[in-house]
Enzyme design. Structure first.
Site, PDB file in Angstrom:
ATOM      1  N   CYS A   2       0.856  -1.365   0.012  1.00 24.87           N
ATOM      2  CA  CYS A   2      -0.045  -0.054  -0.078  1.00 24.87           C
ATOM      3  C   CYS A   2       0.879   1.469   0.156  1.00 24.87           C
ATOM      4  O   CYS A   2       2.058   1.321   0.025  1.00 24.87           O
ATOM      5  CB  CYS A   2      -1.034  -0.089   1.147  1.00 24.87           C
ATOM      6  SG  CYS A   2      -1.907  -1.311   1.535  1.00 24.87           S
ATOM      7  N   ARG A  27       3.901   0.918  -6.824  1.00 24.25           N
ATOM      8  CA  ARG A  27       4.125   0.051  -5.801  1.00 24.25           C
ATOM      9  C   ARG A  27       3.025  -1.199  -5.710  1.00 24.25           C
ATOM     10  O   ARG A  27       3.103  -2.239  -5.064  1.00 24.25           O
ATOM     11  CB  ARG A  27       3.900   0.823  -4.190  1.00 24.25           C
ATOM     12  CG  ARG A  27       5.083   1.616  -3.961  1.00 24.25           C
ATOM     13  CD  ARG A  27       4.497   2.629  -2.969  1.00 24.25           C
ATOM     14  NE  ARG A  27       4.313   1.981  -1.644  1.00 24.25           N
ATOM     15  CZ  ARG A  27       5.409   2.072  -0.794  1.00 24.25           C
ATOM     16  NH1 ARG A  27       6.535   2.675  -0.827  1.00 24.25           N
ATOM     17  NH2 ARG A  27       5.052   1.580   0.694  1.00 24.25           N
ATOM     18  N   TRP A  80      -3.288  -2.330  -1.503  1.00 24.92           N
ATOM     19  CA  TRP A  80      -3.331  -3.530  -2.067  1.00 24.92           C
ATOM     20  C   TRP A  80      -3.725  -4.689  -1.329  1.00 24.92           C
ATOM     21  O   TRP A  80      -3.269  -4.716  -0.166  1.00 24.92           O
ATOM     22  CB  TRP A  80      -1.558  -3.796  -2.359  1.00 24.92           C
ATOM     23  CG  TRP A  80      -1.184  -4.685  -3.315  1.00 24.92           C
ATOM     24  CD1 TRP A  80      -1.395  -5.169  -4.458  1.00 24.92           C
ATOM     25  CD2 TRP A  80      -0.934  -6.231  -2.761  1.00 24.92           C
ATOM     26  NE1 TRP A  80      -0.867  -6.325  -4.768  1.00 24.92           N
ATOM     27  CE2 TRP A  80      -0.501  -7.071  -3.888  1.00 24.92           C
ATOM     28  CE3 TRP A  80      -0.235  -6.922  -1.597  1.00 24.92           C
ATOM     29  CZ2 TRP A  80      -0.019  -8.572  -3.929  1.00 24.92           C
ATOM     30  CZ3 TRP A  80       0.118  -8.199  -1.207  1.00 24.92           C
ATOM     31  CH2 TRP A  80       0.178  -8.751  -2.502  1.00 24.92           C
ATOM     32  N   ASN A 106      -0.836   1.131   6.419  1.00 22.33           N
ATOM     33  CA  ASN A 106      -0.114   0.052   5.539  1.00 22.33           C
ATOM     34  C   ASN A 106       0.645  -0.872   6.486  1.00 22.33           C
ATOM     35  O   ASN A 106       0.994  -0.452   7.600  1.00 22.33           O
ATOM     36  CB  ASN A 106       1.235   0.955   4.846  1.00 22.33           C
ATOM     37  CG  ASN A 106       1.775  -0.089   3.571  1.00 22.33           C
ATOM     38  OD1 ASN A 106       1.484  -1.204   3.491  1.00 22.33           O
ATOM     39  ND2 ASN A 106       3.004   0.459   3.254  1.00 22.33           N
ATOM     40  N   GLY A 107      -0.012  -2.228   6.130  1.00 17.31           N
ATOM     41  CA  GLY A 107       0.737  -3.157   7.104  1.00 17.31           C
ATOM     42  C   GLY A 107      -0.373  -4.249   7.350  1.00 17.31           C
ATOM     43  O   GLY A 107      -1.500  -4.203   6.565  1.00 17.31           O
ATOM     44  N   GLU A 487      16.351 -15.972 -13.604  1.00  9.90           N
ATOM     45  CA  GLU A 487      15.941 -14.308 -13.434  1.00  9.90           C
ATOM     46  C   GLU A 487      15.154 -14.066 -14.693  1.00  9.90           C
ATOM     47  O   GLU A 487      14.015 -13.320 -14.801  1.00  9.90           O
ATOM     48  CB  GLU A 487      17.006 -13.587 -13.318  1.00  9.90           C
ATOM     49  CG  GLU A 487      16.979 -11.945 -13.489  1.00  9.90           C
ATOM     50  CD  GLU A 487      15.739 -11.602 -12.511  1.00  9.90           C
ATOM     51  OE1 GLU A 487      15.416 -12.137 -11.628  1.00  9.90           O
ATOM     52  OE2 GLU A 487      15.507 -10.289 -12.793  1.00  9.90           O
ATOM     53  N   LYS A 491      11.382 -12.641 -15.067  1.00  9.16           N
ATOM     54  CA  LYS A 491      10.907 -11.335 -15.775  1.00  9.16           C
ATOM     55  C   LYS A 491       9.671 -12.072 -16.858  1.00  9.16           C
ATOM     56  O   LYS A 491       8.722 -11.168 -16.914  1.00  9.16           O
ATOM     57  CB  LYS A 491      12.254 -10.941 -16.675  1.00  9.16           C
ATOM     58  CG  LYS A 491      13.265 -10.338 -15.723  1.00  9.16           C
ATOM     59  CD  LYS A 491      12.982  -9.131 -15.247  1.00  9.16           C
ATOM     60  CE  LYS A 491      12.262  -8.976 -13.639  1.00  9.16           C
ATOM     61  NZ  LYS A 491      13.115  -9.415 -12.570  1.00  9.16           N
ATOM     62  N   GLU A 494       6.541 -12.364 -14.718  1.00  7.57           N
ATOM     63  CA  GLU A 494       6.016 -11.199 -13.909  1.00  7.57           C
ATOM     64  C   GLU A 494       5.283 -10.368 -15.050  1.00  7.57           C
ATOM     65  O   GLU A 494       4.430  -9.595 -14.487  1.00  7.57           O
ATOM     66  CB  GLU A 494       7.304 -10.337 -13.490  1.00  7.57           C
ATOM     67  CG  GLU A 494       7.911 -10.914 -12.181  1.00  7.57           C
ATOM     68  CD  GLU A 494       8.763  -9.848 -11.744  1.00  7.57           C
ATOM     69  OE1 GLU A 494       8.190  -9.122 -10.547  1.00  7.57           O
ATOM     70  OE2 GLU A 494       9.843  -9.776 -12.106  1.00  7.57           O
ATOM     71  N   HIS A 510      16.292 -34.891 -15.680  1.00  3.60           N
ATOM     72  CA  HIS A 510      15.746 -35.252 -14.511  1.00  3.60           C
ATOM     73  C   HIS A 510      14.132 -35.218 -14.067  1.00  3.60           C
ATOM     74  O   HIS A 510      13.669 -35.110 -13.081  1.00  3.60           O
ATOM     75  CB  HIS A 510      16.635 -35.010 -13.277  1.00  3.60           C
ATOM     76  CG  HIS A 510      18.215 -35.239 -13.355  1.00  3.60           C
ATOM     77  ND1 HIS A 510      18.257 -36.611 -12.919  1.00  3.60           N
ATOM     78  CD2 HIS A 510      18.987 -34.766 -13.540  1.00  3.60           C
ATOM     79  CE1 HIS A 510      19.856 -36.557 -13.197  1.00  3.60           C
ATOM     80  NE2 HIS A 510      20.278 -35.409 -13.398  1.00  3.60           N
ATOM     81  N   LYS A 609       5.759  -3.629  -5.757  1.00  6.05           N
ATOM     82  CA  LYS A 609       7.187  -3.587  -5.883  1.00  6.05           C
ATOM     83  C   LYS A 609       7.831  -3.866  -4.747  1.00  6.05           C
ATOM     84  O   LYS A 609       8.982  -4.260  -4.842  1.00  6.05           O
ATOM     85  CB  LYS A 609       7.342  -1.808  -6.028  1.00  6.05           C
ATOM     86  CG  LYS A 609       8.810  -1.574  -6.325  1.00  6.05           C
ATOM     87  CD  LYS A 609       9.347  -2.084  -7.375  1.00  6.05           C
ATOM     88  CE  LYS A 609      10.791  -2.023  -7.770  1.00  6.05           C
ATOM     89  NZ  LYS A 609      11.401  -2.803  -8.733  1.00  6.05           N
TER      90      LYS A 609
HETATM   91  C1  AGP Z   1      11.640  -8.815  -9.100  1.00  2.00           C
HETATM   92  O1  AGP Z   1      11.518  -8.472 -10.508  1.00  2.00           O
HETATM   93  C2  AGP Z   1      10.538  -8.909  -8.396  1.00  2.00           C
HETATM   94  N1  AGP Z   1       9.925  -7.644  -8.258  1.00  2.00           N
HETATM   95  C3  AGP Z   1      10.395  -9.308  -6.739  1.00  2.00           C
HETATM   96  O2  AGP Z   1      11.001 -10.630  -7.066  1.00  2.00           O
HETATM   97  C4  AGP Z   1      11.323  -8.723  -5.949  1.00  2.00           C
HETATM   98  O3  AGP Z   1      12.847  -8.934  -6.468  1.00  2.00           O
HETATM   99  C5  AGP Z   1      11.537  -9.188  -4.415  1.00  2.00           C
HETATM  100  O4  AGP Z   1      10.032  -9.189  -3.974  1.00  2.00           O
HETATM  101  C6  AGP Z   1      12.276  -8.799  -3.617  1.00  2.00           C
HETATM  102  O5  AGP Z   1      12.224  -7.241  -3.425  1.00  2.00           O
HETATM  103  P1  AGP Z   1      13.458  -6.469  -2.727  1.00  2.00           P
HETATM  104  O6  AGP Z   1      14.629  -6.653  -3.363  1.00  2.00           O
HETATM  105  O7  AGP Z   1      13.040  -5.156  -2.800  1.00  2.00           O
HETATM  106  O8  AGP Z   1      13.558  -7.181  -1.399  1.00  2.00           O
END
Ligand code: AGP
Length: 614
Positions: A2, A27, A80, A106-107, A487, A491, A494, A510, A609
């Site tokens: 949030c 975010r 969120w 937020n939380g 990675e 990407k 995501e 395997h 984010k």
């Molecule tokens: C990566 O593209 C994602 N947004 C997610 O995996 C992110 O790397 C992960 O949540 C860790 O976030 P941070 O580096 O802010 O701790």
């Protein structure tokens, strides 16, 4: 995650609140709302105007403009959803029974159920399914005339995390804010103050800020602010200067922040190396690491703790530390690590890796390790973040604000930082000066080599066009190319919502190879390294089953064209540094596929984010 915005001053609050929410859009959210204090003459007639909308901020903005509020005190929120669906009813701010107290939060309030039941039993009525609404009613329970005191007393009943902003209809000159586990920053203007969840929402107004720490509560008026603890003890807050500039959070000529940030990567590497890489000695000087040379020489093991992309950076870092520093290294997912039995000794050095510095699981892991009396260092992007304040030292990666939810330049900054630390460690242990210089030169040349990869973007876009309609992908690599495959798969998942599975190439036989047919292509990260031949064999095994193969290969490698349907070349570099270059085509490949589908690349569905809740 949030977002909270608050304003108190002499300007109209509405446009400032809405602009702040737009700065926090990255975010991730699914609803938004504002509460503005209207008609304060006389205060007895004052009322809180609450407007909330599910969906995008544009819908909220239209409703606010229609209402045309003139008040100059207000709070706002992007939600969120955690507890309760992303509906208008569940959007923040939430109000008490009288509608005269508004809170944005937020939380997560972990004991909200028992609090709600007790309040309902005493006559409070609730309108939403959220945990947050209990705060509005709990504050109402304690509110006489002192809003800050009512908030303080209410929070003493709360278990969980919060970044909180509170206003009241009969308090025309007060915002109360509080923090535990979810960041809040206060921007300081001329007789006006800007409260927000992070710097990007105050930056366009001021660079003078204070950061709230956990357990603190802030009283903010047009004349100033004061901080107390939940035990009602005054706290001195140091005013700091933000060193970001507004331009650094603008898209500029790029259609998406993510593409801008992919193209910023050469500069990120330069920023991270600057003043740290010592070419003449083949080492690195890292201020703030807070490790003595003796501690580095005595270290028996390094442990990286992180989530998501940051954990893949840690996996690349593992190869740096084992090949360059000659020190055993483990990479642990924070969400697992924090609940496991911690088998770490005083000779273990623990690093947390995090772009935001606010990821809940990583913070919890950090605190667990510190609980054991072990030093924890950080590789972090956001200055002033919780992790940057709670670690015992470390390195900022200087990647600048990363707005796109899908991390790109922060990953590049993280592996740059880890390579520098490994170089420093190595030269204090067994690495020779000539080896150190060779690696240092390799690092120094990376920005121009990344530029070369970026210059080939159009060809990558054309290849993406060929593959964009496939529904499944395998991404494969060996050694340091394995985390790059992971990675690259992340990407694609995501931002294009296409299923992609990262896999160690040696693991393919395997099980995963059962997936392969003409509709299930594979992406191989296959630089010229000491496992190249093995990787070529894996490519042949895929093609023998009609699987298409896209290979990321080293410039000059003609051989690989016989084993792949498509090849994207990266420039030659030190074998241990190929990850810096091989990740870039995978970022662009994912970006172009998502762009061809017209998806919301900077704010992918379901994602935030920074995952500040568990
Ligand atoms: C990566 O593209 C994602 N947004 C997610 O995996 C992110 O790397 C992960 O949540 C860790 O976030 P941070 O580096 O802010 O701790």
């Amino acid at each position: 995650m949030c977002g909270i915005v608050g304003y108190i001053g002499n300007k109209s609050a509405a446009p400032i609140l809405l602009e702040g929410l737009k700065r926090l859009e990255y975010r991730g959210y699914d609803s938004a709302g504002v509460a503005i204090l209207e008609n304060t003459n006389p205060p007895a007639q004052a009322g809180l105007l609450g407007i909330k909308k599910s969906g995008r901020i544009a819908a909220l903005e239209s409703a606010v403009n229609l209402a045309n509020p003139t008040g100059n005190l207000g709070i706002a929120h992007t939600r969120w959803a955690t507890h309760g669906a992303p509906t208008e009813k569940n959007a923040h701010p939430h109000f008490d029974c009288s509608g005269r107290i508004a809170v944005a939060h937020n939380g997560i309030i972990e004991n909200y159920g028992e609090i709600r039941r007790a309040l309902e039993a005493s006559g409070h009525f609730f309108k939403s399914e959220t945990d947050t609404e209990v705060l509005a009613h709990l504050i109402e329970k304690y509110y006489q005339e002192n809003l800050a005191e009512a908030v303080r007393l209410a929070l003493r009943h709360v278990r969980g995390t919060y970044g909180l902003a509170v206003i009241a209809a009969d308090q025309p000159n007060l915002i109360v804010a509080a923090r535990r586990g979810s960041p809040l920053i206060l921007g300081i203007g001329d007789d006006e103050y800007f409260l927000a969840s992070d710097a990007s929402a105050v930056l366009s107004h001021t660079n003078q800020v204070i950061y709230l720490s956990d357990g603190e509560l802030l009283r903010i008026s047009r004349q100033g602010f004061s901080a107390i603890t939940l035990d009602n003890k005054l706290v001195d807050k140091e005013i700091e200067t933000l060193d970001l500039d507004a331009m650094s959070i603008e898209k500029g000529v790029f259609p998406h922040y993510m593409l801008k940030e992919i193209y910023e990567q050469p500069q990120v590497v330069k920023n991270c190396l600057a003043g740290r890489l010592v070419l003449g000695e083949g080492t690195a000087h890292i201020g703030g690491l807070n490790l003595t040379d003796a501690e580095i020489r005595m270290a028996e093991r390094v442990v990286f703790v992180a989530c998501g992309t940051a954990s893949y950076a840690g996996m690349v870092g593992k190869h740096f530390f084992e090949e360059i520093a000659g020190i055993p290294c483990d990479v642990c997912l924070a969400s697992e690590f924090r609940y496991n039995r911690l088998l770490i000794s005083p000779q273990t050095i623990v690093f947390v890796i995090s772009q935001s510095g606010e990821t809940a699981d990583t913070i919890a892991a950090l605190r667990e390790v510190k609980q054991k009396g072990i030093k924890v260092l950080g590789v972090i992007n956001v200055v002033g973040s919780t992790m940057s304040r709670e670690t015992d030292g470390g390195m900022f990666i200087y990647a600048g604000p990363e707005i796109g939810v899908a991390s790109t330049k922060a990953f590049m900054g993280q592996i740059t930082a880890l390579s520098l630390i490994a170089l420093k460690f190595g030269r204090l242990r067994h690495l020779s000066v000539s080896e150190g210089k060779r690696i240092g030169q390799g690092l120094f040349k990376l920005p121009s080599k990344i530029e070369e990869v970026l210059a080939g973007a159009e060809r990558i876009r054309q290849i993406a066009e060929k593959y964009k309609d496939f529904k499944n992908f395998l991404y494969l690599g060996r050694k340091a190319s394995f985390p790059i495959a992971m990675e690259g798969a992340l990407k694609l998942k995501e931002i294009s919502y296409i299923h992609a599975e990262g896999c160690a190439a040696g693991e393919m036989k395997h099980g995963p190879i059962a997936l392969v047919d003409e509709n299930f292509p594979s992406v191989f990260v296959a630089p010229r390294d000491d496992v190249y031949e093995k990787t070529i064999s894996n490519m042949e095994e895929i093609r023998a089953r009609k699987g298409k193969v896209l290979a990321i290969a080293t410039a000059g490698d003609e051989e690989i064209t016989r084993h792949a349907d498509d090849v994207v070349y990266i420039p030659q570099t030190e074998p241990c540094l190929s990850s810096f270059l091989s990740v870039v085509p995978l970022q662009l490949f994912a970006y172009f596929i998502a762009a061809s589908k017209g998806l919301d690349i900077d704010k992918p569905r379901n994602l935030a984010k920074s995952v500040t809740v568990e």
